[in-house]
Design a protein around this motif. Structure first.
Motif, PDB file in Angstrom:
ATOM      1  N   PHE A 137       0.830  -1.201   0.000  1.00  0.00           N
ATOM      2  CA  PHE A 137       0.000   0.000   0.000  1.00  0.00           C
ATOM      3  C   PHE A 137       0.869   1.256   0.000  1.00  0.00           C
ATOM      4  O   PHE A 137       0.469   2.289  -0.540  1.00  0.00           O
ATOM      5  CB  PHE A 137      -0.905   0.035   1.231  1.00  0.00           C
ATOM      6  CG  PHE A 137      -2.043  -0.956   1.187  1.00  0.00           C
ATOM      7  CD1 PHE A 137      -2.278  -1.724   0.060  1.00  0.00           C
ATOM      8  CD2 PHE A 137      -2.876  -1.109   2.278  1.00  0.00           C
ATOM      9  CE1 PHE A 137      -3.324  -2.624   0.022  1.00  0.00           C
ATOM     10  CE2 PHE A 137      -3.931  -2.000   2.254  1.00  0.00           C
ATOM     11  CZ  PHE A 137      -4.153  -2.772   1.127  1.00  0.00           C
ATOM     12  N   ARG A 141       1.410   2.986  -3.214  1.00  0.00           N
ATOM     13  CA  ARG A 141       0.269   3.506  -3.961  1.00  0.00           C
ATOM     14  C   ARG A 141      -0.271   4.815  -3.398  1.00  0.00           C
ATOM     15  O   ARG A 141      -1.206   5.378  -3.953  1.00  0.00           O
ATOM     16  CB  ARG A 141      -0.853   2.462  -3.984  1.00  0.00           C
ATOM     17  CG  ARG A 141      -0.415   1.127  -4.577  1.00  0.00           C
ATOM     18  CD  ARG A 141      -1.581   0.420  -5.223  1.00  0.00           C
ATOM     19  NE  ARG A 141      -2.633   0.102  -4.291  1.00  0.00           N
ATOM     20  CZ  ARG A 141      -2.711  -1.035  -3.614  1.00  0.00           C
ATOM     21  NH1 ARG A 141      -1.773  -1.950  -3.764  1.00  0.00           N
ATOM     22  NH2 ARG A 141      -3.722  -1.280  -2.794  1.00  0.00           N
ATOM     23  N   GLY A 153     -14.424   2.085   5.515  1.00  0.00           N
ATOM     24  CA  GLY A 153     -13.578   2.257   4.335  1.00  0.00           C
ATOM     25  C   GLY A 153     -12.269   1.497   4.432  1.00  0.00           C
ATOM     26  O   GLY A 153     -11.812   0.901   3.452  1.00  0.00           O
ATOM     27  N   VAL A 154     -11.652   1.515   5.612  1.00  0.00           N
ATOM     28  CA  VAL A 154     -10.382   0.802   5.799  1.00  0.00           C
ATOM     29  C   VAL A 154     -10.564  -0.690   5.557  1.00  0.00           C
ATOM     30  O   VAL A 154      -9.810  -1.327   4.798  1.00  0.00           O
ATOM     31  CB  VAL A 154      -9.824   1.045   7.217  1.00  0.00           C
ATOM     32  CG1 VAL A 154      -8.668   0.100   7.514  1.00  0.00           C
ATOM     33  CG2 VAL A 154      -9.367   2.494   7.365  1.00  0.00           C
ATOM     34  N   PHE A 157     -13.033  -2.209   3.966  1.00  0.00           N
ATOM     35  CA  PHE A 157     -13.492  -2.510   2.616  1.00  0.00           C
ATOM     36  C   PHE A 157     -12.327  -2.474   1.626  1.00  0.00           C
ATOM     37  O   PHE A 157     -12.208  -3.341   0.752  1.00  0.00           O
ATOM     38  CB  PHE A 157     -14.589  -1.531   2.182  1.00  0.00           C
ATOM     39  CG  PHE A 157     -15.317  -1.968   0.939  1.00  0.00           C
ATOM     40  CD1 PHE A 157     -16.385  -2.849   1.015  1.00  0.00           C
ATOM     41  CD2 PHE A 157     -14.919  -1.513  -0.305  1.00  0.00           C
ATOM     42  CE1 PHE A 157     -17.048  -3.272  -0.131  1.00  0.00           C
ATOM     43  CE2 PHE A 157     -15.568  -1.927  -1.456  1.00  0.00           C
ATOM     44  CZ  PHE A 157     -16.646  -2.802  -1.367  1.00  0.00           C
ATOM     45  N   ARG A 158     -11.446  -1.479   1.764  1.00  0.00           N
ATOM     46  CA  ARG A 158     -10.295  -1.399   0.861  1.00  0.00           C
ATOM     47  C   ARG A 158      -9.356  -2.581   1.063  1.00  0.00           C
ATOM     48  O   ARG A 158      -8.805  -3.124   0.091  1.00  0.00           O
ATOM     49  CB  ARG A 158      -9.558  -0.074   1.066  1.00  0.00           C
ATOM     50  CG  ARG A 158     -10.302   1.131   0.520  1.00  0.00           C
ATOM     51  CD  ARG A 158      -9.423   2.380   0.529  1.00  0.00           C
ATOM     52  NE  ARG A 158      -9.113   2.822   1.864  1.00  0.00           N
ATOM     53  CZ  ARG A 158      -9.880   3.627   2.588  1.00  0.00           C
ATOM     54  NH1 ARG A 158     -11.018   4.070   2.101  1.00  0.00           N
ATOM     55  NH2 ARG A 158      -9.505   4.012   3.794  1.00  0.00           N
ATOM     56  N   THR A 187     -10.926  -5.631  -0.550  1.00  0.00           N
ATOM     57  CA  THR A 187     -10.798  -5.566  -2.013  1.00  0.00           C
ATOM     58  C   THR A 187      -9.383  -5.932  -2.452  1.00  0.00           C
ATOM     59  O   THR A 187      -9.197  -6.669  -3.433  1.00  0.00           O
ATOM     60  CB  THR A 187     -11.153  -4.150  -2.498  1.00  0.00           C
ATOM     61  OG1 THR A 187     -12.501  -3.844  -2.092  1.00  0.00           O
ATOM     62  CG2 THR A 187     -11.066  -4.060  -4.009  1.00  0.00           C
ATOM     63  N   ALA A 188      -8.391  -5.432  -1.729  1.00  0.00           N
ATOM     64  CA  ALA A 188      -7.000  -5.752  -2.081  1.00  0.00           C
ATOM     65  C   ALA A 188      -6.729  -7.244  -1.938  1.00  0.00           C
ATOM     66  O   ALA A 188      -6.087  -7.860  -2.807  1.00  0.00           O
ATOM     67  CB  ALA A 188      -6.044  -4.959  -1.185  1.00  0.00           C
ATOM     68  N   GLU A 204     -12.296  -9.341   6.155  1.00  0.00           N
ATOM     69  CA  GLU A 204     -12.360  -7.883   6.169  1.00  0.00           C
ATOM     70  C   GLU A 204     -13.755  -7.382   5.799  1.00  0.00           C
ATOM     71  O   GLU A 204     -14.267  -6.437   6.408  1.00  0.00           O
ATOM     72  CB  GLU A 204     -11.318  -7.297   5.205  1.00  0.00           C
ATOM     73  CG  GLU A 204      -9.881  -7.571   5.604  1.00  0.00           C
ATOM     74  CD  GLU A 204      -9.509  -6.943   6.940  1.00  0.00           C
ATOM     75  OE1 GLU A 204     -10.092  -5.905   7.302  1.00  0.00           O
ATOM     76  OE2 GLU A 204      -8.628  -7.492   7.626  1.00  0.00           O
ATOM     77  N   CYS A 235     -16.825  -5.119   7.934  1.00  0.00           N
ATOM     78  CA  CYS A 235     -17.608  -3.966   7.465  1.00  0.00           C
ATOM     79  C   CYS A 235     -19.059  -4.040   7.917  1.00  0.00           C
ATOM     80  O   CYS A 235     -19.715  -3.005   8.085  1.00  0.00           O
ATOM     81  CB  CYS A 235     -17.570  -3.880   5.934  1.00  0.00           C
ATOM     82  SG  CYS A 235     -15.954  -3.486   5.248  1.00  0.00           S
ATOM     83  N   GLU A 251     -11.387  -7.589 -12.039  1.00  0.00           N
ATOM     84  CA  GLU A 251     -10.332  -7.712 -11.020  1.00  0.00           C
ATOM     85  C   GLU A 251     -10.043  -9.158 -10.635  1.00  0.00           C
ATOM     86  O   GLU A 251      -8.985  -9.443 -10.079  1.00  0.00           O
ATOM     87  CB  GLU A 251     -10.719  -6.926  -9.760  1.00  0.00           C
ATOM     88  CG  GLU A 251     -10.873  -5.440  -9.966  1.00  0.00           C
ATOM     89  CD  GLU A 251     -12.265  -5.063 -10.457  1.00  0.00           C
ATOM     90  OE1 GLU A 251     -12.490  -3.879 -10.734  1.00  0.00           O
ATOM     91  OE2 GLU A 251     -13.116  -5.971 -10.570  1.00  0.00           O
TER      92      GLU A 251
END
Length: 543
Positions: free
Chosen positions: A13, A16, A259-260, A262-263, A266-267, A280, A284, A498
């Motif tokens: 991370f 990015r 948000g933390v 969820f991201r 997704t990763a 993760e 949420c 993805e």
């Protein structure tokens, strides 16, 4: 304890985020800290402070990390020992005093600050630090005296802001506002000062001005939208206005936590770490139970883990108003896996109504037709998906041609440099008896995708055919461990760009019979007999 792969993703991370954004480094540090990556958290917070030395939130967070991990105590003891055995040094003594204060060792901090004042009556930092320490002890009148002495030596934004905080906590709101405004006149870029001024204005009933200042603060530092735990004022005494601000600004802290997670989910999903992603996304749910994007993400993960009923349950949480092309496509995939082809076509065509060029839906309509034996229709849908760049359709179509021994058409589809392309070309070479080329390509597949069961099975078959029975059995054993029910006729479904290549897979009912170690050994023995070679005895683990 996180896995090595999860650790690598988290550390990735850092590459990015914007390198010159102190807020981004601070937020990443919070993620690292919550995951137990303390060295990385410290590193990111130090980067934030290097970019913006006045970033109070990052400095507070650094103190929290150092304190929680015991590192601040270590630093203090080392510094105290060095001061004890060296001549008096004002800078080191002030540094030690600051660290004592951060460790709540206030009496030691006060002694150090007073030692500096005795040696230098013009030390702004000593008077200011002493005032801050007394403020933390709740001695606001004494603190005001020391901070005013600092201001008498040097005017600065930080001193005016601290005076504002002290007056606010004493309930003298007019003087608090005056000092916050003085601080802003000297430095207009300090988000926390705008925030505190906004809060003080609200206490005087100046709600429009209050909201204007708080919005300005959040523009300068979005992290202040969740600043409640770090406000340097007694929030409980002013809870009504704080709740008003949160309501007006619409920035509940839960959104940050959501948000933390969820991201992160997704990763993990995009890296193929589906169990970690599911964990993760489930986190949420504690912050938002009804978001369509969350239930879609959980449904897709369930499909990738072959938990079809669970996927259906999550999709049922998404209302008709929230149906997206991705959601309609996922419903179509669920129907295919349940052999409900009529409803599958309905949902997949709805996905195309919502997004006309949705290549995943093209591929899945091809799988739907293929599963029903409608080969011509399947090939037409696959061709549309391939033309749109869908590699799952390329794989499905290429494997169809391989089974038909149309190696020219298959070779045209497997002409790239992905693991799928290497695998497809390897099978062509194996079918043509070009075993060395096949082995070379299959080894490339294994290097790129260590969990590719098909590559191990085919390496096992080729080595056994060549009489290399020990190697053959080892590769076959690895294939059994990865996928006991492997068969090459499975069809790849697609959920989105993805996760192309990860599945899920459609298998016709009755296909994919589990391979046992006895069967694998018997097959190898059969090939051994044909080659008049003795099969070595190997201990295969259970599948």
């Amino acid at each position: 304890m996180i896995s090595k792969e999860e650790r690598n993703i988290l550390k990735g991370f850092a590459e990015r985020i914007a390198p010159d954004d102190p807020g981004a480094h601070n937020n990443l540090a919070i993620v690292y800290y919550n995951k137990g990556l303390y060295d990385e958290a410290v590193e990111e917070l130090e980067k934030a402070l290097e970019i913006d030395p006045t970033f109070v939130l990052a400095r507070n967070n650094l103190d929290i990390v150092l304190k929680a991990t015991g590192r601040l105590d270590e630093q203090v003891e080392q510094l105290a020992r060095s001061i004890e055995h060296e001549p008096y040094d004002e800078e080191k003594t002030l540094h030690l005093a600051d660290k004592y204060r951060k460790l709540n060792r206030y009496s030691q901090a006060i002694r150090c600050y007073k030692r500096v004042i005795d040696a230098n009556s013009q030390s702004v930092d000593a008077f200011f630090g002493l005032g801050i320490t007394l403020k933390l002890l709740g001695k606001y009148d004494d603190a005001l005296e020391e901070v005013k002495r600092a201001l008498g030596i040097q005017q600065s934004a930080r001193i005016y802001r601290t005076l504002g905080e002290l007056y606010f906590n004493k309930g003298v709101i007019d003087l608090a506002i005056k000092n916050f405004q003085e601080a802003i006149s000297l430095d207009n870029s300090q988000a926390e000062t705008h925030f505190l001024l906004g809060f003080a204005l609200g206490e005087k009933g100046k709600l429009d001005e209050s909201l204007q200042e708080v919005r300005r603060a959040i523009e300068l530092n979005p992290a202040l939208a969740q600043f409640e735990p770090n406000l340097p004022i007694d929030i409980e005494r002013h809870k009504t206005h704080w709740e008003f601000l949160k309501e007006q600004l619409g920035v509940p802290a839960s959104e940050k936590e959501y948000g933390v997670h969820f991201r992160l989910g997704t990763a993990y999903r995009n890296k193929g770490l589906f169990s970690e992603a599911k964990r993760e996304f489930n986190e949420c749910l504690a912050y938002s139970e009804n978001k369509a994007e969350l239930h879609l993400a959980l449904a897709e993960i369930a499909l990738l883990l072959n938990e079809v009923d669970e996927a259906q349950n999550h999709l049922d949480h998404i209302s008709e108003q929230d149906i997206s092309a991705l959601c309609a496509n996922a419903r179509g995939v669920v129907c295919i896996l349940k052999d409900d082809f009529e409803n599958s076509r309905m949902w997949l065509k709805k996905a195309l109504d919502l997004q006309h060029d949705f290549d995943a839906a093209f591929n899945n309509l091809g799988v739907c037709a293929h599963a029903q034996g409608k080969t011509d229709d399947a090939l037409q849908w696959y061709q549309k998906a391939v033309a749109a760049g869908n590699t799952d359709a390329c794989y499905n179509m290429g494997m169809y041609y391989l089974r038909k021994h149309d190696f020219e058409s298959a070779g045209a589809l497997f002409g790239g440099d992905s693991p799928d392309d290497y695998f497809g070309r390897a099978i062509i070479h194996a079918e043509l008896g070009e075993d060395e080329k096949a082995v070379e390509l299959l080894n490339r597949v294994v290097e790129l995708m260590p969990h590719h069961a098909g590559a191990y099975y085919n390496l096992g078959f080729i080595y056994t055919k060549l009489g290399k029975f020990k190697e053959g059995l080892e590769y076959t054993r690895r294939g059994i461990e990865l996928e006991p029910a492997y068969e090459d006729s499975k069809l790849r479904l697609c959920l989105g760009p993805e996760v192309i290549g990860f599945g899920p897979y459609y298998r016709k009912r009755g296909e994919g019979v589990t391979v046992t170690e006895e069967e694998a050994t018997a097959k190898a023995a059969e090939v051994s007999a044909e080659n008049e070679t003795t099969l070595p005895e190997l201990d295969l683990p259970s599948a």
